[in-house]
Scaffold this motif. Structure first.
Motif, PDB file in Angstrom:
ATOM      1  N   GLY A 151     -17.304 -97.877  54.688  1.00 53.86           N
ATOM      2  CA  GLY A 151     -17.030 -99.305  54.775  1.00 53.86           C
ATOM      3  C   GLY A 151     -17.345 -99.828  56.176  1.00 53.86           C
ATOM      4  N   PRO A 152     -17.105-101.100  56.427  1.00 54.46           N
ATOM      5  CA  PRO A 152     -17.446-101.680  57.735  1.00 54.46           C
ATOM      6  C   PRO A 152     -16.551-101.117  58.849  1.00 54.46           C
ATOM      7  N   VAL A 153     -17.190-100.618  59.914  1.00 54.22           N
ATOM      8  CA  VAL A 153     -16.468-100.067  61.056  1.00 54.22           C
ATOM      9  C   VAL A 153     -16.679-100.949  62.282  1.00 54.22           C
ATOM     10  N   LEU A 154     -17.924-101.356  62.488  1.00 53.81           N
ATOM     11  CA  LEU A 154     -18.262-102.105  63.703  1.00 53.81           C
ATOM     12  C   LEU A 154     -17.542-103.450  63.835  1.00 53.81           C
ATOM     13  N   PRO A 155     -17.312-104.205  62.759  1.00 51.74           N
ATOM     14  CA  PRO A 155     -16.604-105.478  62.946  1.00 51.74           C
ATOM     15  C   PRO A 155     -15.241-105.316  63.614  1.00 51.74           C
ATOM     16  N   ASP A 156     -14.479-104.300  63.207  1.00 54.76           N
ATOM     17  CA  ASP A 156     -13.153-104.085  63.796  1.00 54.76           C
ATOM     18  C   ASP A 156     -13.257-103.620  65.245  1.00 54.76           C
ATOM     19  N   VAL A 157     -14.228-102.738  65.526  1.00 57.32           N
ATOM     20  CA  VAL A 157     -14.396-102.216  66.883  1.00 57.32           C
ATOM     21  C   VAL A 157     -14.754-103.347  67.846  1.00 57.32           C
ATOM     22  N   ILE A 158     -15.715-104.180  67.450  1.00 58.67           N
ATOM     23  CA  ILE A 158     -16.168-105.280  68.330  1.00 58.67           C
ATOM     24  C   ILE A 158     -15.087-106.343  68.447  1.00 58.67           C
ATOM     25  N   GLN A 159     -14.363-106.604  67.380  1.00 55.81           N
ATOM     26  CA  GLN A 159     -13.275-107.590  67.457  1.00 55.81           C
ATOM     27  C   GLN A 159     -12.190-107.121  68.432  1.00 55.81           C
ATOM     28  N   ASP A 160     -11.854-105.839  68.410  1.00 57.84           N
ATOM     29  CA  ASP A 160     -10.878-105.303  69.374  1.00 57.84           C
ATOM     30  C   ASP A 160     -11.397-105.416  70.807  1.00 57.84           C
ATOM     31  N   LEU A 161     -12.681-105.151  70.998  1.00 60.78           N
ATOM     32  CA  LEU A 161     -13.282-105.277  72.331  1.00 60.78           C
ATOM     33  C   LEU A 161     -13.204-106.721  72.819  1.00 60.78           C
TER      34      LEU A 161
END
Length: 196
Positions: A151-161
């Motif tokens: 599933g989507p991983v990058l959206p959560d990582v970038i949003q946290d950043l």
């Protein structure tokens, strides 16, 4: 050459060589002018420039201490008469109005194919570099995770950043391009370039 042996031109001015001292050549004593051309000699009523000397000053110029005291009194009285005006209170500009002033995305970063850690490092260096270069608005493409097994991983990582950078006053705000995280594969990032 002495005074008598100097060469003179038609207007009876001395002809000088290139290394000659011009000040000495044109001083009054060396040119031999008479007393009618020289300034009057200083005396009891004239200064060295030939101007009259004022011995008795008017009373207005003699009482310096009194004038200073009067000035202080007048200054204090003027401060008491005019109360300082309160500065008009500016209403803070809302975030919505601030973001309307921002231009459209000026630079773009595509994170397709990056791992979570690689995407985080690449996005952080991209954002800080763009802030340093003076950009205002960025687009970061993270994808929707349609081709990922987990599933989507990058959206959560970038949003946290971006939340972290917002707390550090690097980012003013960010929003999903299609207004919803599930439908959007990109973020619009607004950088803070001015102090409020």
């Amino acid at each position: 050459m002495g005074k008598q042996g100097r060469k003179k031109n038609k207007k009876k001015l001395p002809v000088l060589e290139s290394d000659h001292d011009f000040l000495k050549a044109f001083s009054r004593e060396k040119r031999g002018h008479g007393p009618e051309d020289s300034p009057p000699a200083p005396g009891p009523d004239l200064n060295r420039h030939g101007l009259p000397v004022i011995r008795d000053l008017p009373e207005a110029f003699t009482g310096e201490d009194e004038a200073e005291e009067e000035f202080e009194i007048l200054l204090e009285a003027s401060f008491k008469q005019t109360a300082p005006r309160p500065r008009p209170v500016r209403k803070p500009v809302s975030l919505h109005k601030k973001l309307k002033r921002y231009p459209g995305p000026e630079k773009e970063l595509d994170l397709h194919g990056f791992t979570a850690l690689g995407a985080q490092l690449r996005a952080k260096s991209f954002i800080l570099s763009c802030k340093h270069q003076g950009f205002f608005t960025l687009r970061i493409i993270v994808g929707r995770g349609l081709h990922s097994d987990l599933g989507p991983v990058l959206p959560d990582v970038i949003q946290d950043l971006l939340k972290e950078l917002k707390n550090q006053d690097v980012v003013v705000s960010y929003q999903w391009e299609q207004k919803k995280k599930a439908r959007s594969g990109a973020l619009i990032v607004y950088l803070k370039q001015f102090k409020d």
